[in-house]
Design an enzyme around this catalytic site. Structure first.
Site, short mmCIF file in Angstrom:
data_model
loop_
_atom_site.label_atom_id
_atom_site.label_comp_id
_atom_site.label_asym_id
_atom_site.label_seq_id
_atom_site.Cartn_x
_atom_site.Cartn_y
_atom_site.Cartn_z
NE ARG A 147 -1.79 1.78 3.63
CZ ARG A 147 -1.63 1.65 4.95
NH1 ARG A 147 -2.18 0.66 5.60
NH2 ARG A 147 -0.92 2.54 5.61
CG HIS A 161 -6.24 2.20 6.23
ND1 HIS A 161 -6.39 0.95 5.65
CD2 HIS A 161 -7.45 2.51 6.76
CE1 HIS A 161 -7.64 0.54 5.84
NE2 HIS A 161 -8.30 1.46 6.49
CE1 TYR A 188 0.78 2.39 9.14
CE2 TYR A 188 -0.42 4.07 10.37
CZ TYR A 188 -0.29 3.27 9.25
OH TYR A 188 -1.22 3.36 8.26
C1 TPP Z 1 -14.97 -5.87 10.89
C2 TPP Z 1 -14.13 -4.67 10.75
N1 TPP Z 1 -13.24 -4.37 11.72
C3 TPP Z 1 -12.48 -3.25 11.64
C4 TPP Z 1 -12.60 -2.42 10.57
C5 TPP Z 1 -11.76 -1.16 10.48
N2 TPP Z 1 -10.77 -1.34 9.43
C6 TPP Z 1 -10.99 -0.88 8.18
S1 TPP Z 1 -9.79 -1.32 7.12
C7 TPP Z 1 -8.93 -2.12 8.33
C8 TPP Z 1 -7.66 -2.81 7.97
C9 TPP Z 1 -7.83 -3.78 6.86
O1 TPP Z 1 -6.61 -4.37 6.55
P1 TPP Z 1 -6.46 -5.39 5.36
O2 TPP Z 1 -7.50 -6.45 5.46
O3 TPP Z 1 -5.06 -5.82 5.31
O4 TPP Z 1 -6.84 -4.52 4.05
P2 TPP Z 1 -6.07 -3.24 3.47
O5 TPP Z 1 -6.75 -2.04 4.05
O6 TPP Z 1 -4.65 -3.34 3.83
O7 TPP Z 1 -6.30 -3.26 1.99
C10 TPP Z 1 -9.59 -2.02 9.56
C11 TPP Z 1 -9.09 -2.55 10.83
C12 TPP Z 1 -13.55 -2.75 9.58
N3 TPP Z 1 -13.75 -1.98 8.50
N4 TPP Z 1 -14.29 -3.87 9.70
#
Ligand code: TPP
Ligand code: MG
Lengths: 322, 377
Positions: free
Chosen positions: B258, B262, B271
């Protein structure tokens, strides 16, 4: 005394409880190095280290399920669920276990944990970042449910929650995380769970609300120019019916305001309690100004959904005129 | 009795076009016709531009929170390129390139992040699901979609996208288990971009690869360089074939990064080591594809200028359409709730009230309905 936002007040409460009691630990998604997505746990990781401020895998059921184990193991975990919309995966652990362990084991195993959860709308967030599910948890016997509307109450209630021997869901209205500041004592103090607060005294009617809606109510009351007693529940369960009933017996009228949908919302419970306790004093039907019975809309329309000064004002006038 | 090994496994990792421009002619032979490589490259350029514009829209207050896709374009695009119209693409929120390739209008994505639910309307016949905000939930839907196609005797495949973080959610494991044990045509496409907001993937998985998660459920598993369009297409072709002909799922771990925060609500400098970000800048999927095309004399500076001009023009028209849309009616959010609206909800909609209902029915039909049917702020 320090002039703090709600976020800072919660942060201070966490620091003080962690310094005082090494059984207290924080776990959740992004709570460590990043200080939480709302920065509620800012600085705690540096201060207390990896063992006490723990970035967990992305799994809400895991966060709450292990927090239950930590609590049964004699600790005082304070798990964070990042947004109320993501309580879903944790719902099973909260309702089928955290809420039941005490009674299931006849009091031998207990779950003194405090689940912190940002809640509610009004911040232009994406889907599932703006909901108000408090009545679901109030409807789950075995849990305590708290939602402060001011920095002072937030600090005092969080300390009470962490010290409470039973599981507490501590909802933090994100719309007012940084909306205003308030004098908050540096010393530790508690605000008891289960006590509502009379925000403004008044004679003509009683208004009952909690969380960020309290601010909308204050504005509507001021705009109305009427003498209205505003009761901030602060704790959603156990509900302080005494304070509500005392006020409604005096005013004879009541308006309940909440962000959550109307049907089976907490307003229904409160209206019934008022009917049970104040039937003979009532001079008008109890009114509910609430979110609609729809999915919380995306942010272009969220202000249409959330009770605002206009909708509350209308209920005030209709209740007064009845 | 001696202790014996009952199971041994190995995980293959595929790279065809690496960041230094090396191309594995054997694996890459005939994989993507040249004219398609050019088209895919051009599409990536346009998507990258949309991403940059979306970021600026958020920064200037014209859009809400937006998750940048920058650096991850090759994954969903490679997958969408291999899928057929009858197949399903079940995404989370970092798959713009694949969704657009399949035909989702670009303004839909902008509208979504502008807080406008009309951005979620999916054109008829386009087999994609809406942006999934709750992490790790959509893989079960893909599993069900794959199941439905198998049930009807169709040869469709469901391909679902999710992040490294999502593999920690219970639903992921349930989906993988269902798909493998019920023999379903599902492709689990994991974008391991190193981070779940501020949490490194080491916290999601302490095994050396995420790909091992697929093996644990007894499905075929492969790791690919996610910034290599060729490697993605290679793995997808095998997975699609396996699903279509044998109804067997595949787990693909695409190792990517990425490059942005985020979302626009995040500040990754808190971080992440800047050196780590810097090292991945060089592995950008667009850079290496351009170098590849130039090396084959399929691309040059003039063409680059032309695609950049085209991207600008396209995206400014997309932004204009998204921003010029009429404000939604203030009751818009009631109207898609049910086929037949419950009576009580109808009253709420028509009066925009939850108070004073049922007290004075005459008034409800009568004059003062101040909030109803005006246009939202
Ligand atoms: C069930 C749930 N828990 C927490 C969140 C908050 N949240 C949004 S994105 C994220 C991280 C997701 O990481 P990843 O699956 O690696 O996807 P990336 O964003 O890196 O593409 C979190 C914790 C959420 N959207 N849904
Ligand atoms: Mg990730």
């Amino acid at each position: 005394m320090a002039n703090l936002t709600l976020v800072q007040a919660i942060n201070l409460a966490l620091i003080q409880e962690m310094e005082k009691d090494d059984r207290v630990l924080i776990l959740g998604e992004d709570v460590g190095r990043n200080g939480g997505v709302f920065r509620v746990t800012e600085g705690l990781h540096q201060r207390f280290g990896d063992a006490r401020v723990v970035d967990t895998p992305l799994a809400e059921s895991g966060i709450i399920g292990t927090a239950i184990g930590l609590a049964m193991g004699g600790l005082r975990p304070v798990p964070e669920i990042q947004f109320e919309g993501f309580l879903g995966p944790a719902y099973d652990q909260i309702t089928t276990h955290a809420a039941r362990f005490r009674t299931r084991t006849r009091g031998t195993l207990t779950c003194p944990l405090t689940i912190r959860v940002p809640v509610g709308g009004g911040i232009h967030a994406p889907e599932l970042h703006s909901d108000s599910p408090e009545s679901i948890y109030a409807h789950t016997p075995g849990l305590k449910v708290v939602m402060p509307s001011s920095p002072y109450d937030a600090k005092g209630l969080l300390i009470s929650a962490i010290r409470d021997p039973d599981p507490v869901i501590f909802f933090e209205p994100k719309r007012i995380y940084r909306a205003f500041r308030e004098e908050v004592p540096e010393d530790e103090y508690t605000v008891p769970i289960g006590e509502a607060r009379v925000v403004t005294e008044g004679e003509e009617m009683t208004m009952i609300s909690w969380g960020a809606s309290v601010i909308q109510c204050m504005n509507a009351i001021e705009a109305s120019g009427r003498s209205i007693e505003l009761v901030d529940l602060r704790t959603i369960y156990p509900l302080d019916i005494e304070t509500i009933a005392r006020s409604v017996r005096k005013t004879g009228r009541a308006v309940i305001v909440h962000e959550a949908p109307k049907t089976c919302g907490l307003g229904a419970e409160i209206a019934t309690l008022i009917m049970e306790h104040c039937f003979l004093q009532l001079e008008a039907p109890v009114q509910r100004v609430t979110g609609f019975d729809t999915v919380m809309p995306y942010y272009k329309l969220e202000l249409e959904y959330l009770p605002d000064e206009t909708r509350i004002g209308r209920a005030i006038e209709e209740t007064a005129a009845y | 009795m001696p202790v014996k090994t009952v199971y041994n496994t190995a995980i293959e990792s595929v790279s065809i076009l690496d960041e230094h421009g090396n191309f594995d002619a054997k694996l890459g032979k005939g994989l993507i016709p040249d004219k398609d490589v050019v088209k895919l490259y051009e599409h990536m350029c346009v998507c990258r531009h949309l991403d940059e514009v979306a970021f600026k829209l958020q920064r200037s207050g014209r859009m809400g929170t937006y998750p940048e896709n920058r650096g991850q374009e090759a994954t969903s695009l490679g997958a969408a390129y291999v899928l057929k119209p009858q197949d399903w693409l079940v995404t989370c929120y970092r798959e713009n390139a694949g969704l657009f390739w399949r035909g989702l209008p670009m303004e839909s994505i902008l509208l979504h992040w502008m807080g406008d639910e009309r951005g979620n309307a999916i054109p008829a016949g386009l087999n994609v699901t809406p942006i999934a905000i709750p992490i790790g939930t959509q893989m079960l839907h893909a599993t069900g979609l794959g199941w439905s196609m198998k049930y009807r005797g169709e040869d469709g495949v469901a391909c679902t996208f999710f992040g490294d973080g999502a593999t920690s959610e219970g639903d992921f494991h349930e989906a993988a288990n269902f798909a493998a044990n019920l023999d379903l045509p599902v492709i689990f496409f994991c974008q391991n971009n190193g981070w779940a907001i501020s949490v490194p993937s080491r916290i999601q998985c302490s095994a050396p690869t995420l790909a091992q998660r697929g093996i644990a459920y007894g499905m075929d598993t492969i790791q690919v360089d996610g910034n290599d369009l060729f490697a993605v297409v290679y793995a997808m072709k095998a997975a699609v074939k396996r699903a279509r002909t044998h109804h067997r799922p595949t787990f693909i771990e695409a190792v990517t990064y990425r490059l942005g925060d985020h979302t626009t609500a995040d500040d990754a400098r808190r971080y992440r080591d800047p050196a780590e970000v810097e090292s991945w800048q060089h592995k950008d999927p667009i850079l290496r594809l351009r170098a590849y095309l130039e090396g084959k004399k399929l691309w040059n500076g003039a063409k680059q200028e032309a695609i950049e001009a085209h991207a600008k023009e396209t995206i400014s028209a997309v932004v204009k359409r998204a921003e010029d849309i009429d404000a939604p009616s203030n009751v818009d959010f009631f109207d898609s709730m049910y086929v037949t609206m419950p009576a009580d909800l109808r009253v709420q909609r028509d009066t925009m009230r939850t108070s004073s209902l049922g007290q004075n029915p005459a008034e409800l039909q009568g004059a003062p309905q101040p909030a109803a049917a005006h246009v939202a702020r």
